[in-house]
Design an enzyme around this catalytic site. Structure first.
Site, PDB file in Angstrom:
ATOM      1  N   CYS A 228       0.837  -1.192   0.000  1.00 61.05           N
ATOM      2  CA  CYS A 228       0.000   0.000   0.000  1.00 61.05           C
ATOM      3  C   CYS A 228       0.880   1.253   0.000  1.00 61.05           C
ATOM      4  CB  CYS A 228      -0.993  -0.041   1.155  1.00 61.05           C
ATOM      5  SG  CYS A 228      -2.358   1.133   0.958  1.00 61.05           S
TER       6      CYS A 228
ATOM      7  N   HIS B 215      -3.911  -4.674  -0.325  1.00 57.74           N
ATOM      8  CA  HIS B 215      -3.513  -5.292   0.942  1.00 57.74           C
ATOM      9  C   HIS B 215      -3.569  -6.816   0.796  1.00 57.74           C
ATOM     10  CE1 HIS B 215      -3.297  -1.783   3.608  1.00 57.74           C
ATOM     11  NE2 HIS B 215      -4.191  -1.256   2.795  1.00 57.74           N
TER      12      HIS B 215
ATOM     13  N   GLU C 110      -2.609  -9.008   2.786  1.00 55.01           N
ATOM     14  CA  GLU C 110      -2.954  -9.612   4.076  1.00 55.01           C
ATOM     15  C   GLU C 110      -4.458  -9.586   4.334  1.00 55.01           C
ATOM     16  OE1 GLU C 110      -2.595  -5.233   5.087  1.00 55.01           O
ATOM     17  OE2 GLU C 110      -1.718  -6.622   3.622  1.00 55.01           O
TER      18      GLU C 110
END
Length: 196
Positions: A76, A176, A178
């Protein structure tokens, strides 16, 4: 031996947990001197680019990242900080990824770009292994890297922008991983497996 760089500009726990789910035991590091001791590193980031870049410089991270010769990936805002410059605050960044970060031209769409979006692979690379045309990842951003010859994967929101970039040992993911379910897990595993 994965280092997660703690610049004070990110929620690093979600990144740490994502790697732990892949059987890794990442270490959150707070000192630039620690970076050289790790096989690969993550530069996460959220917030305003000028604030984050100032913290990197003031705390000595710029030199440590410049000297690092193993895989290092920004996520990001961390990806944007690896680029040459950003319109957000009009600041010079780390210059490891060629290209500029500019405000997304979203037209009538809402900004920031928040939510799930498709990926389009532009170049084959170890970081893109296993990606498919219908794969989606999760975004939260209003600035993005302009597509150029280091763009591995693009997405579109009002305009086409870089989703994954790589140059030498440096890479970045605008979304993102994750928070991107199975696709994000695959991409993080690709980073673990990436051999220079």
């Amino acid at each position: 031996m994965i280092a997660i760089i703690n610049t004070g500009c990110a929620n690093i726990n979600s990144v740490r947990f994502a790697f732990e789910r892949l059987g890794q035991t990442p270490t959150v590091i707070t000192s630039p001197e620690q970076l050289a001791g790790y096989e690969r590193a993550i530069l996460p980031g959220v917030g305003h680019a000028s604030v984050a870049m100032k913290r990197l410089v003031d705390n000595g991270w710029q030199q440590a990242i410049n000297e690092y010769q193993r895989p290092l990936m920004g996520i990001c805002l961390g990806m944007q900080l690896l680029c040459e410059s950003t319109e957000e605050g009009n600041v010079q960044c780390l210059g490891k990824i060629p290209g500029e970060v500019k405000a997304l031209d979203v037209g009538s769409l809402t900004s920031p770009h928040m939510g799930w979006n498709n990926l389009s692979v532009q170049q084959a690379h170890p970081l893109t292994q296993g990606l498919h045309a219908d794969d989606q990842v999760y975004y939260v951003h209003s600035f993005a890297h302009t597509v150029n010859n280091v763009t591995l994967v693009s997405s579109e929101y009002g305009q086409t922008f870089s989703a994954i970039v790589a140059k030498d040992n440096y890479a970045g993911m605008q979304f993102h991983p994750e928070r991107s379910a199975k696709v994000g897990t695959r991409l993080l595993q690709n980073f673990i497996d990436w051999q220079l």
